[in-house]
Write an enzyme that holds these catalytic residues in place. Structure first.
Site, PDB file in Angstrom:
ATOM      1  N   PHE A 170     -15.516   4.035   6.609  1.00  0.00           N
ATOM      2  CA  PHE A 170     -14.162   4.450   6.237  1.00  0.00           C
ATOM      3  C   PHE A 170     -13.908   4.367   4.740  1.00  0.00           C
ATOM      4  O   PHE A 170     -12.782   4.588   4.289  1.00  0.00           O
ATOM      5  CB  PHE A 170     -13.126   3.606   6.993  1.00  0.00           C
ATOM      6  N   ARG A 216      -2.594 -14.196   4.280  1.00  0.00           N
ATOM      7  CA  ARG A 216      -3.330 -13.540   5.371  1.00  0.00           C
ATOM      8  C   ARG A 216      -2.584 -13.718   6.694  1.00  0.00           C
ATOM      9  O   ARG A 216      -2.499 -12.794   7.499  1.00  0.00           O
ATOM     10  CB  ARG A 216      -4.756 -14.117   5.481  1.00  0.00           C
ATOM     11  N   GLU A 250     -10.003  -9.735  -7.878  1.00  0.00           N
ATOM     12  CA  GLU A 250      -8.939  -8.731  -7.696  1.00  0.00           C
ATOM     13  C   GLU A 250      -7.807  -8.915  -8.712  1.00  0.00           C
ATOM     14  O   GLU A 250      -7.280  -7.931  -9.239  1.00  0.00           O
ATOM     15  CB  GLU A 250      -8.421  -8.808  -6.253  1.00  0.00           C
ATOM     16  N   ARG A 273       2.320  -6.593   9.010  1.00  0.00           N
ATOM     17  CA  ARG A 273       1.656  -5.414   9.586  1.00  0.00           C
ATOM     18  C   ARG A 273       2.271  -5.036  10.932  1.00  0.00           C
ATOM     19  O   ARG A 273       2.383  -3.845  11.254  1.00  0.00           O
ATOM     20  CB  ARG A 273       0.145  -5.652   9.680  1.00  0.00           C
ATOM     21  N   HIS A 276      -2.217  -5.353   1.435  1.00  0.00           N
ATOM     22  CA  HIS A 276      -3.520  -5.958   1.176  1.00  0.00           C
ATOM     23  C   HIS A 276      -3.314  -7.404   0.768  1.00  0.00           C
ATOM     24  O   HIS A 276      -2.330  -7.722   0.105  1.00  0.00           O
ATOM     25  CB  HIS A 276      -4.232  -5.216   0.024  1.00  0.00           C
ATOM     26  N   LYS A 301       0.826  -1.213   0.000  1.00  0.00           N
ATOM     27  CA  LYS A 301       0.000   0.000   0.000  1.00  0.00           C
ATOM     28  C   LYS A 301       0.863   1.268   0.000  1.00  0.00           C
ATOM     29  O   LYS A 301       2.055   1.233   0.327  1.00  0.00           O
ATOM     30  CB  LYS A 301      -0.939  -0.025   1.215  1.00  0.00           C
ATOM     31  N   THR A 332      -5.739  -6.790  10.699  1.00  0.00           N
ATOM     32  CA  THR A 332      -5.990  -5.516  10.008  1.00  0.00           C
ATOM     33  C   THR A 332      -5.431  -4.338  10.801  1.00  0.00           C
ATOM     34  O   THR A 332      -4.778  -3.457  10.242  1.00  0.00           O
ATOM     35  CB  THR A 332      -7.510  -5.319   9.818  1.00  0.00           C
ATOM     36  N   ASN A 336      -2.073   0.331   6.634  1.00  0.00           N
ATOM     37  CA  ASN A 336      -1.581  -0.922   7.212  1.00  0.00           C
ATOM     38  C   ASN A 336      -0.738  -1.750   6.248  1.00  0.00           C
ATOM     39  O   ASN A 336      -0.711  -2.977   6.330  1.00  0.00           O
ATOM     40  CB  ASN A 336      -2.752  -1.727   7.802  1.00  0.00           C
ATOM     41  N   TYR A 396     -12.511  -1.598  -4.144  1.00  0.00           N
ATOM     42  CA  TYR A 396     -13.038  -1.799  -2.784  1.00  0.00           C
ATOM     43  C   TYR A 396     -14.563  -1.715  -2.734  1.00  0.00           C
ATOM     44  O   TYR A 396     -15.117  -1.437  -1.669  1.00  0.00           O
ATOM     45  CB  TYR A 396     -12.442  -0.753  -1.844  1.00  0.00           C
TER      46      TYR A 396
END
Ligand code: GDP
Length: 138
Positions: free
Chosen positions: A58, A86, A127, A103, A116, A10, A92, A113, A50
């Site tokens: 948010f 993950r 995606e 993270r 993704h 990100k 998150t 964070n 998204y």
């Protein structure tokens, strides 16, 4: 047949100079990088990506953040890629992320964070197809 997943380094992590370190973590965890592209995205492109979150409070801030600077789009492959990525990412909210996760090491806040990762087979397929054409995924 190994599984594919989709990931993004990100804009916060790219801005802080963490791209190489995050790619190294991904490599060390045994993923093959099928496709990689550094680019900036527009806010409408972020909103399309998204769209499942469009009712969340948010959503607007998230899409502004994701279009705030260059990011790195990735397609990754290994056995159990979706769940393993993950796990490597961590929770998150970095305040809740386990030791050793990306993270925990690199994220600054619940929004900014660092990374993704797709959360299931259907989202991974959507995606990957949203950002990459078939010929880029050989
Ligand atoms: P993920 O699967 O762990 O990335 O988390 P989600 O799918 O729930 O949320 C998508 C992204 O939205 C997260 O990675 C964060 O960047 C952002 N996000 C999630 N929850 C919040 C929140 O409560 N506040 C803000 N500002 N951003 C959030």
């Amino acid at each position: 047949m190994p599984q594919r997943t989709f990931s993004i380094v990100k804009p916060d992590a790219v801005r802080k100079g963490y791209t190489g370190a995050i790619l190294a973590e991904i490599d060390k965890a045994g993923f093959r990088i099928v496709a990689v592209r550094k680019q900036s995205i527009s806010k409408p492109q972020a909103e399309g990506f998204y769209y499942v979150h469009k009712e969340r409070p948010f959503f607007n801030d998230l899409c502004t953040f994701m279009s705030s600077g260059p990011l790195v789009l990735l397609v990754l492959e290994k056995d159990n890629a979706i769940a393993d990525l993950r796990g490597l990412m961590g929770a998150t909210n970095p305040a809740n992320a386990e030791e050793g996760t990306i993270r925990k090491k690199f994220a600054g806040s619940i929004q900014e964070n660092a990374i993704h990762g797709s959360d299931g087979e259907d989202t991974a397929a959507f995606e990957i197809g949203y950002w990459f054409a078939g010929y880029e995924l050989l």
